[in-house]
Motif scaffolding. Structure first.
Motif, PDB file in Angstrom:
ATOM      1  N   ALA A 256      24.021 -17.523   9.619  1.00 22.30           N
ATOM      2  CA  ALA A 256      23.227 -16.459   8.992  1.00 22.30           C
ATOM      3  C   ALA A 256      21.266 -16.159   9.564  1.00 22.30           C
ATOM      4  O   ALA A 256      21.154 -15.710   9.251  1.00 22.30           O
ATOM      5  N   SER A 257      21.964 -17.371  11.176  1.00 24.85           N
ATOM      6  CA  SER A 257      20.625 -17.836  11.284  1.00 24.85           C
ATOM      7  C   SER A 257      20.232 -16.171  12.029  1.00 24.85           C
ATOM      8  O   SER A 257      19.391 -15.417  12.742  1.00 24.85           O
ATOM      9  N   SER A 258      21.210 -15.223  12.521  1.00 17.69           N
ATOM     10  CA  SER A 258      21.462 -14.243  13.410  1.00 17.69           C
ATOM     11  C   SER A 258      22.453 -13.337  13.296  1.00 17.69           C
ATOM     12  O   SER A 258      22.854 -13.130  12.560  1.00 17.69           O
TER      13      SER A 258
ATOM     14  N   GLU B  86      26.347  -5.366  18.142  1.00 15.38           N
ATOM     15  CA  GLU B  86      24.897  -5.911  19.668  1.00 15.38           C
ATOM     16  C   GLU B  86      24.860  -6.654  18.685  1.00 15.38           C
ATOM     17  O   GLU B  86      23.189  -6.359  17.730  1.00 15.38           O
ATOM     18  N   THR B  87      24.401  -8.042  19.489  1.00 17.50           N
ATOM     19  CA  THR B  87      23.843  -9.468  18.797  1.00 17.50           C
ATOM     20  C   THR B  87      23.716  -9.818  20.092  1.00 17.50           C
ATOM     21  O   THR B  87      23.904 -10.269  21.348  1.00 17.50           O
ATOM     22  N   GLU B  88      23.066 -11.371  19.501  1.00 13.73           N
ATOM     23  CA  GLU B  88      22.397 -12.512  20.312  1.00 13.73           C
ATOM     24  C   GLU B  88      24.527 -13.090  21.341  1.00 13.73           C
ATOM     25  O   GLU B  88      23.887 -13.860  21.802  1.00 13.73           O
TER      26      GLU B  88
ATOM     27  N   ALA C  62      23.442 -22.284   9.020  1.00  5.34           N
ATOM     28  CA  ALA C  62      23.290 -22.221  11.141  1.00  5.34           C
ATOM     29  C   ALA C  62      23.005 -23.097  11.247  1.00  5.34           C
ATOM     30  O   ALA C  62      22.439 -24.080  10.504  1.00  5.34           O
ATOM     31  N   ARG C  63      22.724 -23.120  12.367  1.00  5.21           N
ATOM     32  CA  ARG C  63      21.999 -24.847  12.777  1.00  5.21           C
ATOM     33  C   ARG C  63      20.138 -24.916  12.639  1.00  5.21           C
ATOM     34  O   ARG C  63      19.818 -24.994  13.022  1.00  5.21           O
ATOM     35  N   ARG C  64      20.052 -22.924  13.251  1.00  6.74           N
ATOM     36  CA  ARG C  64      18.344 -22.836  13.425  1.00  6.74           C
ATOM     37  C   ARG C  64      17.742 -23.021  12.025  1.00  6.74           C
ATOM     38  O   ARG C  64      18.124 -21.745  11.533  1.00  6.74           O
ATOM     39  N   GLU C  65      16.976 -23.763  11.704  1.00  4.33           N
ATOM     40  CA  GLU C  65      16.108 -23.602  10.246  1.00  4.33           C
ATOM     41  C   GLU C  65      14.941 -22.735  10.251  1.00  4.33           C
ATOM     42  O   GLU C  65      15.280 -21.881   8.860  1.00  4.33           O
TER      43      GLU C  65
ATOM     44  N   ALA D 194      40.713 -18.201  25.034  1.00  7.84           N
ATOM     45  CA  ALA D 194      40.121 -19.010  25.154  1.00  7.84           C
ATOM     46  C   ALA D 194      39.369 -18.394  23.199  1.00  7.84           C
ATOM     47  O   ALA D 194      39.940 -18.938  21.980  1.00  7.84           O
ATOM     48  N   TYR D 195      38.614 -17.689  23.335  1.00  3.82           N
ATOM     49  CA  TYR D 195      38.021 -17.323  22.008  1.00  3.82           C
ATOM     50  C   TYR D 195      38.946 -16.127  21.315  1.00  3.82           C
ATOM     51  O   TYR D 195      39.240 -16.339  20.120  1.00  3.82           O
ATOM     52  N   SER D 196      39.931 -15.556  21.973  1.00  2.64           N
ATOM     53  CA  SER D 196      40.825 -14.955  21.246  1.00  2.64           C
ATOM     54  C   SER D 196      42.211 -16.049  20.527  1.00  2.64           C
ATOM     55  O   SER D 196      41.943 -15.840  19.132  1.00  2.64           O
TER      56      SER D 196
HETATM   57  P1  NDP Z   1      25.176 -13.931  16.659  1.00  4.24           P
HETATM   58  O1  NDP Z   1      25.044 -14.945  17.631  1.00  4.24           O
HETATM   59  O2  NDP Z   1      24.060 -13.449  16.222  1.00  4.24           O
HETATM   60  O3  NDP Z   1      25.972 -14.975  15.491  1.00  4.24           O
HETATM   61  C1  NDP Z   1      26.846 -16.350  15.336  1.00  4.24           C
HETATM   62  C2  NDP Z   1      25.455 -17.477  14.387  1.00  4.24           C
HETATM   63  O4  NDP Z   1      27.035 -18.370  14.379  1.00  4.24           O
HETATM   64  C3  NDP Z   1      24.616 -17.450  14.142  1.00  4.24           C
HETATM   65  O5  NDP Z   1      23.562 -17.259  13.207  1.00  4.24           O
HETATM   66  C4  NDP Z   1      24.168 -19.113  14.703  1.00  4.24           C
HETATM   67  O6  NDP Z   1      23.681 -19.533  14.343  1.00  4.24           O
HETATM   68  C5  NDP Z   1      25.657 -19.210  14.188  1.00  4.24           C
HETATM   69  N1  NDP Z   1      26.520 -20.009  14.822  1.00  4.24           N
HETATM   70  C6  NDP Z   1      26.796 -21.036  16.334  1.00  4.24           C
HETATM   71  N2  NDP Z   1      27.283 -22.104  16.335  1.00  4.24           N
HETATM   72  C7  NDP Z   1      27.315 -22.892  15.463  1.00  4.24           C
HETATM   73  C8  NDP Z   1      27.683 -23.803  14.466  1.00  4.24           C
HETATM   74  N3  NDP Z   1      28.097 -24.962  15.348  1.00  4.24           N
HETATM   75  N4  NDP Z   1      27.300 -23.938  13.064  1.00  4.24           N
HETATM   76  C9  NDP Z   1      26.992 -23.343  12.403  1.00  4.24           C
HETATM   77  N5  NDP Z   1      26.528 -22.260  13.151  1.00  4.24           N
HETATM   78  C10 NDP Z   1      27.037 -21.820  14.123  1.00  4.24           C
HETATM   79  O7  NDP Z   1      26.815 -13.279  16.868  1.00  4.24           O
HETATM   80  P2  NDP Z   1      27.166 -12.779  16.112  1.00  4.24           P
HETATM   81  O8  NDP Z   1      26.662 -11.952  14.825  1.00  4.24           O
HETATM   82  O9  NDP Z   1      28.233 -10.953  16.587  1.00  4.24           O
HETATM   83  O10 NDP Z   1      28.954 -12.941  15.455  1.00  4.24           O
HETATM   84  C11 NDP Z   1      28.973 -13.398  13.506  1.00  4.24           C
HETATM   85  C12 NDP Z   1      30.581 -13.417  14.246  1.00  4.24           C
HETATM   86  O11 NDP Z   1      31.028 -12.391  14.102  1.00  4.24           O
HETATM   87  C13 NDP Z   1      31.046 -14.585  14.880  1.00  4.24           C
HETATM   88  O12 NDP Z   1      31.782 -15.152  14.665  1.00  4.24           O
HETATM   89  C14 NDP Z   1      32.068 -13.565  16.215  1.00  4.24           C
HETATM   90  O13 NDP Z   1      32.192 -14.416  16.773  1.00  4.24           O
HETATM   91  C15 NDP Z   1      32.354 -12.653  15.763  1.00  4.24           C
HETATM   92  N6  NDP Z   1      32.389 -10.842  16.682  1.00  4.24           N
HETATM   93  C16 NDP Z   1      31.227 -10.786  17.070  1.00  4.24           C
HETATM   94  C17 NDP Z   1      30.746  -9.743  17.556  1.00  4.24           C
HETATM   95  C18 NDP Z   1      30.463  -9.217  18.172  1.00  4.24           C
HETATM   96  O14 NDP Z   1      30.513  -8.117  18.929  1.00  4.24           O
HETATM   97  N7  NDP Z   1      29.105  -9.647  18.019  1.00  4.24           N
HETATM   98  C19 NDP Z   1      32.612  -9.708  17.764  1.00  4.24           C
HETATM   99  C20 NDP Z   1      34.019  -9.565  16.915  1.00  4.24           C
HETATM  100  C21 NDP Z   1      33.419 -10.658  16.582  1.00  4.24           C
HETATM  101  P3  NDP Z   1      22.884 -20.626  15.231  1.00  4.24           P
HETATM  102  O15 NDP Z   1      22.665 -21.087  16.047  1.00  4.24           O
HETATM  103  O16 NDP Z   1      21.077 -21.125  14.277  1.00  4.24           O
HETATM  104  O17 NDP Z   1      23.812 -22.153  14.212  1.00  4.24           O
END
Ligand code: NDP
Length: 244
Positions: free
Chosen positions: A13-15, A186-188, A36-39, A151-153
């Motif tokens: 939920a951090s991004s 569009e995300t990180e 999430a990890r980033r408080e 691997a992601y798939s």
């Molecule tokens: P972001 O990178 O913006 O978000 C990923 C989130 O996962 C962050 O909040 C991050 O928080 C959290 N996260 C990562 N590792 C951990 C961990 N070990 N423990 C807890 N939280 C973790 O990307 P998206 O919003 O795009 O991704 C969200 C989901 O959507 C993912 O499952 C992704 O596979 C899926 N998805 C995204 C697509 C895209 O095109 N963007 C397409 C298809 C699926 P923090 O680093 O603070 O822990």
């Protein structure tokens, strides 16, 4: 249906998709626990949740650590009074060709995308029966594998299999399950790709089309969740119109 008594827990939920989903669930009336990890980032999202009039709870957790997942669910139930909606959204996408891949990256993806989701589901399950809702964020890559996404798939195909098996086990207990399968958003997410060439190629592809925004996927999640109890939306694939 989501109402003012609903409690949701959103991982990742951090991004990106998770942050936007938390806010949209709050707008629909739910109190929301943010994991999430980033408080620091979670605290910013909590302010947006609270601005809707709903309650926010920050529960920092690394979902790849089972004890942190156990605590994340327990704290949500204790502090917010229950758990009705779990959104397993935390994920990492470390794209690499198999020949060049660092197996440590495979392990990270499996532990976050798959084992973390499975552990969170198991912990939440007793609370979700009888009308609760499980949302698992998979991907188009959970249906079709491509070069560098093997691997992601594999993790996202795993999410789909786990969710379908669980659906069959728990249908008679009133659990609703939804797989969300986004295309390019569009995300990180792509910023963490270890291979520079693949990372840049991924960025260029995103720039070439009118890609989805996190709000587009959050709307799909709220749609699936905000249904009468006898309606279970089991799968939603949402791509940018231009994505082949
Ligand atoms: P972001 O990178 O913006 O978000 C990923 C989130 O996962 C962050 O909040 C991050 O928080 C959290 N996260 C990562 N590792 C951990 C961990 N070990 N423990 C807890 N939280 C973790 O990307 P998206 O919003 O795009 O991704 C969200 C989901 O959507 C993912 O499952 C992704 O596979 C899926 N998805 C995204 C697509 C895209 O095109 N963007 C397409 C298809 C699926 P923090 O680093 O603070 O822990």
């Amino acid at each position: 249906m989501i109402d003012d008594d609903s409690v949701a827990l959103v991982t990742g939920a951090s991004s990106g998709i998770g942050a936007e989903t938390a806010v949209q669930l709050a707008e629909a009336g739910a109190d929301v626990a943010l994991a999430a990890r980033r408080e620091g980032r979670l605290r910013e999202v909590a302010e947006d949740v609270e601005a809707t009039g709903s309650e926010a709870l920050v529960v920092p957790a690394d979902v790849s650590e089972r004890d942190e997942v156990v605590r994340m669910v327990a704290d949500t139930v204790d502090e917010l009074g229950g758990l009705d909606i779990l959104v397993n959204n935390a994920g990492v996408m470390l794209l690499e060709a198999v020949a060049d891949a660092d197996p440590a990256d495979w392990r990270t993806m499996i532990e976050v995308n798959l084992t973390g989701l499975m552990n969170a589901t198991k912990e939440a399950l007793p609370h979700l029966r009888d009308g609760g809702h499980l949302i698992n964020v998979s991907s188009v890559a959970g249906r079709v594998a491509g070069e560098t996404s093997s691997a992601y798939s594999a993790t996202k195909f795993g999410v789909n299999a786990f969710t379908e098996g669980l659906r069959k086990e728990e249908a008679e207990n009133g659990l609703r399950t939804t797989l969300i399968e986004p295309g390019f958003v569009e995300t990180e997410l792509a910023e963490h790709i270890p291979d520079e060439e693949i990372r840049e190629g991924s960025k260029e592809m995103l720039e070439q089309m009118d890609v989805l925004q996190p709000a587009d996927i959050a709307r799909a999640i709220v749609y699936a969740t905000d249904q009468p109890e006898h309606v279970s939306v089991n799968e939603l694939m949402v791509r940018p119109t231009e994505q082949a």
